[in-house]
Scaffold this motif. Structure first.
Motif, PDB file in Angstrom:
ATOM      1  N   LEU A  36       0.855  -1.183   0.000  1.00  0.00           N
ATOM      2  CA  LEU A  36       0.000   0.000   0.000  1.00  0.00           C
ATOM      3  C   LEU A  36       0.888   1.229   0.000  1.00  0.00           C
ATOM      4  N   ILE A  37       0.679   2.117  -0.981  1.00  0.00           N
ATOM      5  CA  ILE A  37       1.443   3.350  -1.088  1.00  0.00           C
ATOM      6  C   ILE A  37       0.534   4.517  -0.712  1.00  0.00           C
ATOM      7  N   VAL A  38       0.914   5.232   0.332  1.00  0.00           N
ATOM      8  CA  VAL A  38       0.123   6.366   0.806  1.00  0.00           C
ATOM      9  C   VAL A  38       0.702   7.633   0.192  1.00  0.00           C
ATOM     10  N   GLY A  39      -0.009   8.199  -0.762  1.00  0.00           N
ATOM     11  CA  GLY A  39       0.434   9.395  -1.452  1.00  0.00           C
ATOM     12  C   GLY A  39       0.986   9.077  -2.825  1.00  0.00           C
ATOM     13  N   ALA A  40       0.325   9.577  -3.871  1.00  0.00           N
ATOM     14  CA  ALA A  40       0.777   9.362  -5.248  1.00  0.00           C
ATOM     15  C   ALA A  40       1.453  10.623  -5.760  1.00  0.00           C
ATOM     16  N   VAL A  67      -4.352  16.086  -9.903  1.00  0.00           N
ATOM     17  CA  VAL A  67      -3.078  16.545 -10.440  1.00  0.00           C
ATOM     18  C   VAL A  67      -3.145  18.039 -10.734  1.00  0.00           C
ATOM     19  N   GLU A  68      -2.139  18.759 -10.240  1.00  0.00           N
ATOM     20  CA  GLU A  68      -2.007  20.187 -10.534  1.00  0.00           C
ATOM     21  C   GLU A  68      -0.723  20.414 -11.324  1.00  0.00           C
ATOM     22  N   LEU A  69      -0.680  21.519 -12.052  1.00  0.00           N
ATOM     23  CA  LEU A  69       0.493  21.802 -12.873  1.00  0.00           C
ATOM     24  C   LEU A  69       1.761  21.884 -12.026  1.00  0.00           C
ATOM     25  N   SER A  70       1.634  22.405 -10.807  1.00  0.00           N
ATOM     26  CA  SER A  70       2.809  22.545  -9.936  1.00  0.00           C
ATOM     27  C   SER A  70       3.348  21.196  -9.472  1.00  0.00           C
ATOM     28  N   ASN A  71       2.554  20.128  -9.600  1.00  0.00           N
ATOM     29  CA  ASN A  71       3.012  18.797  -9.206  1.00  0.00           C
ATOM     30  C   ASN A  71       4.049  18.229 -10.172  1.00  0.00           C
ATOM     31  N   LEU A  72       3.999  18.653 -11.418  1.00  0.00           N
ATOM     32  CA  LEU A  72       4.745  17.964 -12.467  1.00  0.00           C
ATOM     33  C   LEU A  72       6.251  18.174 -12.395  1.00  0.00           C
ATOM     34  N   GLN A  73       6.700  19.092 -11.581  1.00  0.00           N
ATOM     35  CA  GLN A  73       8.135  19.318 -11.380  1.00  0.00           C
ATOM     36  C   GLN A  73       8.799  18.130 -10.687  1.00  0.00           C
ATOM     37  N   ARG A  74       8.009  17.269 -10.028  1.00  0.00           N
ATOM     38  CA  ARG A  74       8.589  16.165  -9.254  1.00  0.00           C
ATOM     39  C   ARG A  74       7.733  14.898  -9.264  1.00  0.00           C
ATOM     40  N   GLN A  75       6.436  14.986  -9.538  1.00  0.00           N
ATOM     41  CA  GLN A  75       5.545  13.837  -9.426  1.00  0.00           C
ATOM     42  C   GLN A  75       5.468  13.126 -10.780  1.00  0.00           C
ATOM     43  N   ARG A  86      -7.903  12.832 -11.135  1.00  0.00           N
ATOM     44  CA  ARG A  86      -7.497  12.245  -9.858  1.00  0.00           C
ATOM     45  C   ARG A  86      -6.105  11.622  -9.985  1.00  0.00           C
ATOM     46  N   LYS A  87      -5.303  11.837  -8.979  1.00  0.00           N
ATOM     47  CA  LYS A  87      -3.946  11.304  -9.010  1.00  0.00           C
ATOM     48  C   LYS A  87      -3.930   9.780  -9.065  1.00  0.00           C
ATOM     49  N   VAL A  88      -4.817   9.130  -8.322  1.00  0.00           N
ATOM     50  CA  VAL A  88      -4.781   7.667  -8.308  1.00  0.00           C
ATOM     51  C   VAL A  88      -5.116   7.087  -9.675  1.00  0.00           C
ATOM     52  N   GLU A  89      -6.001   7.747 -10.420  1.00  0.00           N
ATOM     53  CA  GLU A  89      -6.350   7.243 -11.744  1.00  0.00           C
ATOM     54  C   GLU A  89      -5.230   7.511 -12.741  1.00  0.00           C
ATOM     55  N   SER A  90      -4.612   8.684 -12.656  1.00  0.00           N
ATOM     56  CA  SER A  90      -3.459   8.979 -13.491  1.00  0.00           C
ATOM     57  C   SER A  90      -2.336   7.990 -13.211  1.00  0.00           C
ATOM     58  N   ALA A  91      -2.098   7.725 -11.924  1.00  0.00           N
ATOM     59  CA  ALA A  91      -1.042   6.797 -11.535  1.00  0.00           C
ATOM     60  C   ALA A  91      -1.348   5.382 -12.018  1.00  0.00           C
ATOM     61  N   LYS A  92      -2.578   4.954 -11.872  1.00  0.00           N
ATOM     62  CA  LYS A  92      -2.951   3.604 -12.309  1.00  0.00           C
ATOM     63  C   LYS A  92      -2.705   3.432 -13.797  1.00  0.00           C
ATOM     64  N   SER A  93      -3.059   4.424 -14.586  1.00  0.00           N
ATOM     65  CA  SER A  93      -2.847   4.356 -16.027  1.00  0.00           C
ATOM     66  C   SER A  93      -1.372   4.202 -16.361  1.00  0.00           C
TER      67      SER A  93
END
Length: 258
Positions: A36-40, A67-75, A86-93
């Motif tokens: 289980l990963i807490v935080g995507a 997902v926000e534009l400011s996230n993309l510098q590191r996420q 949603r981050k979890v759906e983006s991550a799952k893909s």
């Protein structure tokens, strides 16, 4: 545990299988394991990518954010097209594209005392990369109750920290390291203090490495030790951690020791 691998699996995991410390038995153990990963986000992104690439059979992602534009510098799990999703759906893909043979569970929720135990109990190990102390305390307490190893990573500005917690084997828990205060614990979030993007990549990758070591029983665990990294000086420091005998989460009165 079956060691039957498809030809695709043999090719995909060949570099693991070649390692005597892993081999076919270890790779089969990863296929049977769950994390289980807490935080995507910044830490969860590299951790999830490497756990998925390694063939961990079931990965759960907990994050209620978009997902926000400011996230993309590191996420790095997310891309520009995912902004607003949603981050979890983006991550799952992204993870399914990397390794379609594993199961990805998505939990678009904010962990609470009513939900944390149920989620933690479903997995063999928890990787915590969330961005607030309140959730970290919740996750730690749930891992202690369920006796699930917790690999906890943090990053801020130009540095990071990493440790593994298994207090039922005599070591400390996260609460021993950071005793909870009446209010939010001291410290700024990345949105307040900033973070050098690649630092989260290093810490999340180290977190995945420690999680895989725990699942396979390899090497020396970080349990009972804290790893600190200063990127500006390129210096790693490891210090010993000690259990708090009065800890309200893992202390003697909680009866968590085996």
């Amino acid at each position: 545990m079956t060691l039957d691998f498809t030809e695709n699996e043999i090719q995909r995991y060949s570099r693991h299988i070649l390692l005597p410390e892993v081999g076919g038995t270890g790779q089969a153990a990863l296929r049977a394991a769950s994390v289980l990963i807490v935080g995507a986000g910044g830490l969860g992104s590299p951790a999830a990518l490497y756990l998925a690439a390694a063939g961990v059979g079931r990965i759960g992602l907990v994050d209620d954010d978009v997902v926000e534009l400011s996230n993309l510098q590191r996420q790095i799990l997310h891309d520009t097209a995912a902004v607003g999703h949603r981050k979890v759906e983006s991550a799952k893909s992204r993870l399914a594209a990397l390794n379609p043979d594993i199961q990805i569970d998505t939990w678009p929720v904010r962990l609470s005392p009513d939900t944390v135990d149920e989620l933690v109990s479903q997995y063999d190990l928890v990787c915590d990369g969330c961005d607030n102390f309140a959730t970290r305390y919740l996750v730690n307490a749930a891992c202690v109750r369920a006796r699930k190893p917790l690999v906890s990573a943090a990053a801020q500005r130009f540095g990071g920290q990493l440790s593994t917690f298994r207090p039922w084997q005599g070591g400390p828990c996260y609460h021993c390291l950071y005793p909870q205060t009446d209010g939010e614990a001291d410290g700024l979030s990345c949105s307040d203090a900033g973070v050098f993007g690649a630092v989260t990549g290093v810490m999340g990758t180290l977190q995945a490495t420690e999680a895989l070591k725990e699942l396979l029983g390899l090497g020396t665990s970080l349990a009972g030790r804290l790893l600190m990294w200063d990127a500006l000086s390129t210096r790693f420091t490891t210090i010993a951690l000690h259990r708090d005998p009065t800890c309200p989460v893992c202390g003697p009165e909680q009866d968590v020791c085996a």
